[in-house]
Scaffold this motif. Structure first.
Motif, PDB file in Angstrom:
ATOM      1  N   ILE A  39      -5.252  -3.372  -7.040  1.00 14.52           N
ATOM      2  CA  ILE A  39      -4.523  -3.750  -8.242  1.00 14.52           C
ATOM      3  C   ILE A  39      -4.812  -5.215  -8.518  1.00 14.52           C
ATOM      4  N   LYS A  40      -5.398  -5.493  -9.672  1.00  6.75           N
ATOM      5  CA  LYS A  40      -5.647  -6.871 -10.105  1.00  6.75           C
ATOM      6  C   LYS A  40      -4.525  -7.239 -11.070  1.00  6.75           C
ATOM      7  N   VAL A  41      -3.738  -8.233 -10.688  1.00  9.86           N
ATOM      8  CA  VAL A  41      -2.637  -8.695 -11.531  1.00  9.86           C
ATOM      9  C   VAL A  41      -3.125  -9.940 -12.254  1.00  9.86           C
ATOM     10  N   ASN A  42      -3.443  -9.781 -13.533  1.00  6.15           N
ATOM     11  CA  ASN A  42      -3.959 -10.866 -14.367  1.00  6.15           C
ATOM     12  C   ASN A  42      -2.767 -11.569 -15.008  1.00  6.15           C
ATOM     13  N   ASN A  43      -2.584 -12.852 -14.665  1.00  4.81           N
ATOM     14  CA  ASN A  43      -1.443 -13.615 -15.186  1.00  4.81           C
ATOM     15  C   ASN A  43      -1.693 -14.196 -16.574  1.00  4.81           C
ATOM     16  N   PHE A 102       5.469  -4.266  -9.699  1.00  9.69           N
ATOM     17  CA  PHE A 102       6.348  -3.203  -9.189  1.00  9.69           C
ATOM     18  C   PHE A 102       5.829  -2.528  -7.920  1.00  9.69           C
ATOM     19  N   LEU A 103       4.829  -3.077  -7.269  1.00 10.70           N
ATOM     20  CA  LEU A 103       4.246  -2.421  -6.100  1.00 10.70           C
ATOM     21  C   LEU A 103       5.197  -2.345  -4.910  1.00 10.70           C
ATOM     22  N   HIS A 104       6.230  -3.163  -4.902  1.00  8.73           N
ATOM     23  CA  HIS A 104       7.176  -3.139  -3.798  1.00  8.73           C
ATOM     24  C   HIS A 104       8.411  -2.291  -4.112  1.00  8.73           C
ATOM     25  N   ASP A 105       8.401  -1.634  -5.270  1.00  7.47           N
ATOM     26  CA  ASP A 105       9.498  -0.737  -5.620  1.00  7.47           C
ATOM     27  C   ASP A 105       9.423   0.517  -4.762  1.00  7.47           C
TER      28      ASP A 105
END
Length: 109
Positions: A39-43, A102-105
């Motif tokens: 998962i690439k989280v682009n800020n 949300f990966l830790h949900d």
């Protein structure tokens, strides 16, 4: 315990993002049944984080961890290297200035 296929997990994850109005895209389609997912989280400010699932020895379970953070170019270079090694790799890109993923949900770990 039955493990979800990569394709099913990705579809469910993208639906979760859509519910929160967070754009998420499959930028690399890996193996439908067992491909690893990054998962690439682009800020949206030139910075990004690259997340992957790893086994957490302390919790004795798989969990999402940051593999790399920094410039988007640095993250893209890492993805390119990994793709040359693992053709089954999935890459999902999220665009969110707050860095939500949300990966830790519960249910996504």
């Amino acid at each position: 315990m039955t493990r979800l296929t990569s394709k099913f997990w990705v579809q469910a994850y993208l639906a979760r993002l859509q519910l929160a109005d967070i754009p998420g895209y499959v930028v690399v389609h890996g193996d439908d049944s067992a491909g690893e997912v990054y998962i690439k989280v682009n800020n949206l400010n030139g910075e990004a984080q690259l997340m992957h699932r790893s086994y957490d020895l302390h919790r004795a379970q798989r969990s999402w961890m940051e593999l790399l953070g920094g410039s988007e170019a640095k993250i893209d270079a890492m993805i390119d290297r990994q793709r040359s090694i693992d053709p089954d790799l999935w890459v999902i890109e999220i665009e969110d200035s707050s860095g939500r993923h949300f990966l830790h949900d519960e249910g996504l770990e």
